[in-house]
Design a protein around this motif. Structure first.
Motif, mmCIF file in Angstrom:
data_model
loop_
_atom_site.group_PDB
_atom_site.id
_atom_site.type_symbol
_atom_site.label_atom_id
_atom_site.label_comp_id
_atom_site.label_asym_id
_atom_site.label_seq_id
_atom_site.Cartn_x
_atom_site.Cartn_y
_atom_site.Cartn_z
ATOM 1 N N GLY A 77 1.007 -1.172 -0.025
ATOM 2 C CA GLY A 77 0.100 0.028 0.034
ATOM 3 C C GLY A 77 0.682 0.950 -0.443
ATOM 4 O O GLY A 77 0.283 2.153 -0.493
ATOM 5 N N LEU A 78 1.904 1.321 0.656
ATOM 6 C CA LEU A 78 2.771 2.109 0.897
ATOM 7 C C LEU A 78 3.686 2.309 -0.048
ATOM 8 O O LEU A 78 3.491 3.619 -0.963
ATOM 9 N N LEU A 79 3.523 1.569 -0.872
ATOM 10 C CA LEU A 79 4.794 1.057 -2.799
ATOM 11 C C LEU A 79 3.458 2.261 -3.594
ATOM 12 O O LEU A 79 3.400 2.612 -4.334
ATOM 13 N N LYS A 80 2.375 1.618 -3.452
ATOM 14 C CA LYS A 80 1.122 1.786 -4.486
ATOM 15 C C LYS A 80 1.277 3.679 -4.140
ATOM 16 O O LYS A 80 1.036 4.001 -4.743
ATOM 17 N N ARG A 81 0.672 4.192 -2.984
ATOM 18 C CA ARG A 81 0.743 5.277 -2.685
ATOM 19 C C ARG A 81 2.204 6.271 -3.308
ATOM 20 O O ARG A 81 1.296 7.899 -3.292
#
Length: 84
Positions: free
Chosen positions: A44-48
Motif C-alpha cells: 500500500g505504501l509503494l502504491k501510494r
C-alpha cells in the motif's frame, strides 16, 4: 521491488490468472515470509508512492512495478543529490 522486475521470481500464475500482469500479493507474502497484513501495508505504501500499480481481480490483488514513475523518481533524486 527487485523481485517484481522479473515475474519468474514467483510461482507460475494460476490458469485463470495467466493473462494478467503483475504478481498476486499471496506470492509476494510467501516469498517474503511475512504476514499478509505486513505485505499489504508495504505494498500500500509503494502504491501510494506511485512505485507499483495494483489491480484487483475478484479476491486477488496483483502488483506490478510502475517503471515510468520509478524512472522519474530516480532522475529527480539524481538531480537533487548531484546539485552543486
Amino acid at each position: 521491488m527487485e523481485w517484481l522486475k522479473d515475474r519468474s521470481n514467483f510461482p507460475p500464475a494460476l490458469p485463470e490468472h495467466a493473462g494478467l500482469e503483475g504478481v498476486c500479493v499471496a506470492y509476494i507474502q510467501e516469498k517474503a515470509k511475512l504476514s499478509q497484513s505486513t505485505i499489504s501495508t508495504y505494498m500500500g505504501l509503494l502504491k501510494r508512492a506511485g512505485f507499483v500499480i495494483a489491480e484487483r481481480h475478484g479476491q486477488w490483488t496483483f502488483y506490478r512495478r510502475n517503471e515510468e514513475n520509478i524512472q522519474t523518481f530516480l532522475a529527480a533524486m539524481q538531480d537533487e543529490l548531484l546539485k552543486p
